[in-house]
Design an enzyme around this catalytic site. Structure first.
Site, mmCIF file in Angstrom:
data_model
loop_
_atom_site.group_PDB
_atom_site.id
_atom_site.type_symbol
_atom_site.label_atom_id
_atom_site.label_comp_id
_atom_site.label_asym_id
_atom_site.label_seq_id
_atom_site.Cartn_x
_atom_site.Cartn_y
_atom_site.Cartn_z
ATOM 1 N N ARG A 1 -29.774 -74.871 44.625
ATOM 2 C CA ARG A 1 -29.292 -76.239 44.426
ATOM 3 C C ARG A 1 -30.460 -77.193 44.198
ATOM 4 O O ARG A 1 -31.474 -77.095 44.885
ATOM 5 C CB ARG A 1 -28.519 -76.716 45.662
ATOM 6 N N ARG B 1 -3.438 -68.280 41.200
ATOM 7 C CA ARG B 1 -3.399 -69.484 40.380
ATOM 8 C C ARG B 1 -4.656 -70.322 40.540
ATOM 9 O O ARG B 1 -4.921 -71.210 39.716
ATOM 10 C CB ARG B 1 -2.165 -70.317 40.727
ATOM 11 N N ASP C 1 4.193 -75.402 38.001
ATOM 12 C CA ASP C 1 5.116 -74.319 38.312
ATOM 13 C C ASP C 1 6.109 -74.176 37.172
ATOM 14 O O ASP C 1 6.361 -75.128 36.418
ATOM 15 C CB ASP C 1 5.858 -74.598 39.622
ATOM 16 N N GLU C 2 6.710 -73.012 37.070
ATOM 17 C CA GLU C 2 7.596 -72.737 35.942
ATOM 18 C C GLU C 2 8.851 -73.615 35.922
ATOM 19 O O GLU C 2 9.435 -73.857 34.869
ATOM 20 C CB GLU C 2 8.012 -71.266 35.939
ATOM 21 N N GLU D 1 -0.181 -72.128 49.330
ATOM 22 C CA GLU D 1 -1.441 -72.223 48.591
ATOM 23 C C GLU D 1 -1.697 -73.653 48.128
ATOM 24 O O GLU D 1 -2.849 -74.096 48.042
ATOM 25 C CB GLU D 1 -1.452 -71.238 47.416
ATOM 26 N N ASP D 2 -0.624 -74.395 47.826
ATOM 27 C CA ASP D 2 -0.786 -75.782 47.396
ATOM 28 C C ASP D 2 -1.231 -76.675 48.556
ATOM 29 O O ASP D 2 -2.020 -77.609 48.370
ATOM 30 C CB ASP D 2 0.506 -76.300 46.785
ATOM 31 N N ARG E 1 5.549 -73.406 56.024
ATOM 32 C CA ARG E 1 4.645 -74.472 55.598
ATOM 33 C C ARG E 1 4.203 -75.318 56.788
ATOM 34 O O ARG E 1 3.059 -75.789 56.842
ATOM 35 C CB ARG E 1 5.329 -75.337 54.529
#
Length: 738
Positions: free
Chosen positions: A432, A540, A556-557, A644-645, A693
């Site tokens: 870095r 994702r 999302d679909e 995951e969200d 959740r």
């Protein structure tokens, strides 16, 4: 003849004048001039004269120390240093085996603790932090760096935590190899009266991560100076700094403060004994007490009683809160607990500890957050701090808060910083820049594996006057087979491809059935690429090389968006490139009845999460999600195919210390349970999905060590949104249509 006499006279006069100007002090000491007749002649005052500057200690006081304060001779110190650091010339290229790091990368092995081994609470925190690190390995064959299971923190042989016979123990370790590729931690070394840096065992070629490091013993580019921290220092998370990021602190009551012990004899007593000289009882408060240790009464001086009385009149925490500068003098050793206390309190440290190698000085620029003074020039400190402009004081205070939260608020961060510094040395081609370490969000969150260029990160655009790319990549996760032309995913592709800012569309195919042929997909003006996924929900957020833009639109679909909504959200994101900007919002709250965090999907004026079912964010967060978070968290979300969200929101908020951005949405988003739940238990899948959740929120908060999510009531709408004017005047007029 007259001219000759005049010339001789002028020469004689000039000679005497020069003698008096340049050697007058010596001439005036001759008996002829030192007689009573010359009593009226006085030399210029000397600054050592007692009537002009009072000595820090009386001659009688100096003579009554019984030799405790006698300085070691330079020769003695050198011999002592050679006996302690036999490999004082060690550098990474001479005492470290880089070949161990080539095959498996940077992996750390911690010697397993054996039953009955004495381990302090602090060292246990260090070991646990190592084992929870993303670099930990349980296989020594894969390891690049080794950490002992022997507690080496306290090497004062008068301490109850002193571990005996370390030399014999480490020589029996087959991996020891004279300390090569080993890392040793130490907080206290030496003992009364001289407190040398003797560890009581031969460290060999090991890297020493040590508190109170003396510059003469520090091996630059090899050893690491760490801060002295107490046994109560939290292992994870840690408390926030006292200065709020968005607030401008008022002028504080005190300019400069100190409250602490005063040593009457021995090393470290000179500076603390002199602190009373700068105390004025108004804006400079310097309080010391002699009342500590077993023999304080035996050594007490004439100031002790008054000092002890004044000491009790002020509260230490109150002084920290209400002072601009805090004096950090050396104690028996160079470091002090109050150094970290001052950083947290946004009380600018004024360091009086000559020869101290400051913590992580290899990467941290302390000139932006601390005043490094000289013990010998104590009386200059008040005038020095008074000269600082208020703008610079505020900048110093803000930097103390950044450094505290980035590197020092927990044992885990101290350990992580130590490991990252060593890793940068080993893989120096990917190390870095120093700027990363000294600017938000800090070196720990700017991964060099991703890039070492400032413009590739979402944090530095504003500072360097640059802007993120003006195109985005749409990333759609598909879990259902396409059996009809009216499915939401096909409509979504058409709407997104119609955006003027869309560069490409990637479809992550996570369905058991194969994807349809290219002819079955909608015709788009931008490239449409299918990526075969493994079925894990964390897929994702993998750092796919196919993502060719700075920003990702995660979808999302089943998401329903119009082209106007997509355009407006992207324009908003370009003003907030370090945050999640999107549509569906959720929130969290503390449930006092259950003593835990709770998750809610109710639409209110307050939120703390924006779901990645329809949200923009910088692609760097894919790398951070995959490479920074521990594998067990990713395994958790993959196992339950959920959360995951939420985890991505935790990560981004932990990095930015800010909430996400909510933008206007035409339709309300509804959470859909994962396909696994739909197949297994249709009647109860909604309740299970929600309870999972809720449990995720608590598990994620436990790993971070605190709750990083930040509440907000901020929403961005287009200009003239819902105003009673003609829709023809509105740029995003489709957002108001049902």
């Amino acid at each position: 003849m007259q001219a000759r006499k005049k010339y001789i006279f002028m020469t004689f006069f000039a000679t005497w004048l020069l003698l008096f100007l340049f050697g007058g002090d010596q001439i005036r000491r001759l008996p002829f001039f030192s007689s009573k007749k010359a009593g009226g002649l006085k030399s210029w005052p000397r600054w050592a004269d007692g009537f002009l500057l009072k000595n820090f200690a009386d001659p009688e006081e100096l003579q009554s120390d019984d030799g405790d304060r006698a300085e070691l001779s330079l020769k003695t110190r050198r011999e002592l240093r050679r006996s302690i650091y036999k490999n004082s010339r060690c550098r990474m290229d001479t005492c470290f085996d880089f070949s161990k790091c080539r095959e498996h990368g940077f992996k750390v092995f911690v010697y397993p603790l054996e039953r009955g081994d004495p381990v302090s609470e602090s060292y246990l925190k260090i070991i646990t932090s190592m084992e929870e690190s993303r670099y930990y390995t349980s296989n020594p064959e894969e390891a690049c760096l080794f950490v002992l299971n022997i507690d080496t923190l306290d090497r004062d042989h008068l301490s109850v935590q002193y571990v005996h016979n370390i030399n014999e123990k480490i020589q029996g370790f087959p991996l020891w190899n004279d300390g090569r590729n080993h890392l040793i931690f130490n907080l206290y070394s030496g003992t009364w009266p001289n407190y040398t840096e003797d560890l009581g065992f031969d460290i060999g070629q090991a890297i020493l991560a040590k508190a109170s490091f003396y510059v003469e013993n520090f091996r630059p580019g090899f050893d690491i100076s760490i801060p002295l921290f107490s046994k109560d220092h939290p292992r994870k998370g840690g408390e926030r700094g006292w200065l709020q990021k968005t607030s401008v602190p008022p002028k504080k009551k005190y300019l400069l403060v100190f409250k602490g012990k005063r040593y009457l004899t021995g090393i470290g007593s000179d500076t603390r004994n002199a602190l009373h000289h700068i105390h004025n009882g108004k804006d400079i408060i310097s309080l010391t007490t002699c009342k500590h240790g077993k023999d304080w009464v035996k050594h007490k001086d004439k100031r002790c009683d008054k000092d002890n009385t004044d000491y009790e009149k002020f509260d230490y925490q109150e002084l920290l809160h209400n002072s601009t500068f805090c004096i950090i003098p050396r104690g028996r050793r160079l470091g002090s607990f109050r150094f970290l206390e001052a950083l947290q309190a946004a009380c600018i440290p004024v360091l009086l500890s000559n020869g101290w190698e400051l913590p992580f000085s290899e990467v941290i620029d302390w000139s932006k957050s601390a005043i490094v003074g000289d013990e010998r020039l104590l009386l200059q400190i008040p005038s020095t701090v008074r000269c600082l402009h208020s703008d610079k004081i505020l900048a110093f205070q803000q930097q103390t808060q950044f450094l505290w939260e980035a590197y020092f608020s927990s044992v885990e961060k101290i350990v992580q910083t130590t490991l990252e510094i060593i890793k940068d040395r080993i893989f120096h081609q990917e190390s870095r820049p120093k700027f990363f370490w000294n600017a938000l969000p800090g070196g720990l969150l700017a991964l060099p594996e991703y890039s070492t260029h400032l413009n590739d990160f979402p944090f530095y655009y504003l500072q360097h006057g640059s802007s993120p790319s003006n195109k985005f990549t749409a990333f759609i996760r598909a879990v259902s087979p396409i059996v009809s032309l009216s499915q939401p995913i096909l409509k979504l592709i058409q709407a997104v491809s119609g955006s003027q800012y869309c560069a490409q569309i990637l479809v992550l195919w996570s369905c058991e059935k194969p994807p349809p042929q290219s002819s079955k997909w909608p015709q788009t003006t931008v490239p449409l690429t299918i990526i075969q996924g493994s079925g894990k929900v964390s897929d994702r957020f993998l750092p796919y090389s196919a993502i060719g833009t700075d920003v990702v639109l995660s979808l999302d679909e089943h998401t329903s968006l119009s082209t106007g909504e997509v355009d407006f959200a992207f324009v908003v994101w370009r003003s907030f490139p370090d945050r999640i900007v999107g549509f569906p919002m959720r929130s969290h709250f503390w449930d006092a009845s259950k003593s835990q965090w709770s998750y809610t999907s109710k639409w209110t004026n307050e939120f703390s999460m924006v779901l990645t079912a329809a949200a923009f964010y910088h692609r760097y967060y894919h790398s951070l999600f995959t490479n920074y978070l521990p594998a067990r968290l990713r395994s958790l979300v993959d196992q339950i195919a959920n959360c995951e969200d939420i985890l991505m929101n935790f990560l981004v908020s932990a990095v930015t210390k800010l909430p996400p951005i909510k933008v206007t949405q035409k339709k309300q988003h509804r959470e859909s349970p994962p396909q696994q739940l739909l197949k297994s238990a249709p009647p109860s899948n909604g309740n299970l999905h929600f309870s999972q959740r809720q449990e995720c929120v608590n598990q994620f908060a436990a790993w971070f060590g605190y709750m990083p999510l930040v509440h907000s009531q901020f929403r961005l709408d287009p200009v003239l949104f819902k105003d009673q004017v003609s829709v023809l005047r509105k740029k995003y007029r489709h957002l108001e249509r049902a």
